[in-house]
Design an enzyme around this catalytic site. Structure first.
Site, PDB file in Angstrom:
ATOM      1  N   SER A 114      29.738  35.162  21.939  1.00 52.57           N
ATOM      2  CA  SER A 114      28.832  35.607  22.355  1.00 52.57           C
ATOM      3  C   SER A 114      28.660  35.122  24.115  1.00 52.57           C
ATOM      4  CB  SER A 114      27.272  35.437  21.818  1.00 52.57           C
ATOM      5  OG  SER A 114      26.907  34.026  21.940  1.00 52.57           O
ATOM      6  N   CYS A 115      28.953  33.985  24.139  1.00 52.03           N
ATOM      7  CA  CYS A 115      29.014  33.463  25.644  1.00 52.03           C
ATOM      8  C   CYS A 115      30.006  32.529  25.829  1.00 52.03           C
ATOM      9  CB  CYS A 115      27.707  32.727  25.628  1.00 52.03           C
ATOM     10  SG  CYS A 115      27.425  31.501  27.164  1.00 52.03           S
TER      11      CYS A 115
END
Length: 284
Positions: A114-115
């Site tokens: 996600s990041c």
């Protein structure tokens, strides 16, 4: 080698009816990237295009900028007790004479699906000077109508998404809207790295005559990856972050967000977007 998809037993509830059936899920496995034998990063990714992913990551980190700077990329032995290769560790060996960066705790990154920036010591650590400044001369010109058509073309090319519904995608298009390449991954930043890494190994950097479309939001990291590859136009179907807009304005990147149907927001680099009557000339 890890598969792109896996099957899992699920209990489905539909309008009160309960059934048991297998479901197809996107695979997610860790990939450790080593540089000249030393650990550099771990990312959670969808297996496949791992060498391109590693090469693209090194472009994004400013380690390499030309395909000739990479001597080899190989899988390393995995960590299983019986010695079976997990295909979850790759080692990138730089060509002789290419400087190896100081791999400190600041550079050692743990990225998630996600990041891709988690673990960075500071914002300055990701503001790496690009080897390929955005310098499209003459500038790439695109119309709103052309941009509006790209999400559907990307969706049509998402083969694994059709089976799982759980993958992000990134695609490169020509200024005329031709699909040049597309990659899928559980992490949108990995999908972009796979595109850039493939371009590196094919000798196509900088990508100065291309449009990058991503299936989710436009984070600072994705804007950074576009700038590092010399891409002049980044479009996203969702929102950009404020820092992505700042970076786009500073670097000359055209940034388009909320690209849905005929609607979109242009946050930076509007000199490449041709509106109104002038769009007819570009289409001709």
């Amino acid at each position: 080698m890890g598969r792109v998809t896996e099957r899992r037993r699920t209990i489905r509830v539909r309008d009160g009816a309960v059934t048991t059936r297998p479901d197809t899920l996107v695979a997610e496995e860790p990939l450790e990237i080593r540089l000249n034998g030393r650990p550099l990063a771990i990312t959670m990714r969808t297996p496949g295009d791992d060498f391109a992913l590693a090469a693209g990551f090194l472009v994004s980190e400013g380690v390499v900028g030309e395909g000739s700077e990479v001597q080899s990329i190989v899988y390393c032995a995995g960590a299983t007790a019986d010695g079976v290769n997990t295909y979850n560790v790759v080692d990138v060996k730089l060509a002789p004479g290419v400087a190896v960066p100081d791999i400190t705790l600041e550079r050692n990154v743990y990225t998630t699906s996600s990041c891709g920036l988690c673990g960075k010591a500071s914002l300055d650590a990701v503001r790496t000077a690009t080897r390929h400044p955005v310098a499209d001369t003459p500038p790439v010109l695109v119309t709103p109508a052309l941009l509006s058509a790209l999400p559907d073309r990307l969706r049509e090319a998402q083969r694994v998404f059709d089976r799982t519904g759980g993958l992000h995608a990134a695609a490169l298009f020509s200024p005329e809207g031709e699909l040049l390449d597309v990659r899928e991954d559980v992490g949108r930043h990995n999908a972009v790295d796979k595109l850039v890494g493939r371009a590196l190994t094919d000798g196509r950097l900088p990508l100065s005559r291309s449009v990058l479309l991503v299936s989710g939001r436009a984070s600072f990291e994705l804007a950074q990856k576009a700038v590092m590859a010399g891409i002049p136009v980044l479009a996203a179907v969702s929102a950009p972050s404020s820092l992505a807009v700042d970076l786009a304005a500073e670097s000359g990147l055209t940034l388009v967000g909320f690209l849905r149907g005929s609607s979109m927001n242009v946050y930076a680099g509007d000199h490449r977007i041709v509106f109104g009557a002038e769009a007819e000339a570009v289409l001709d």
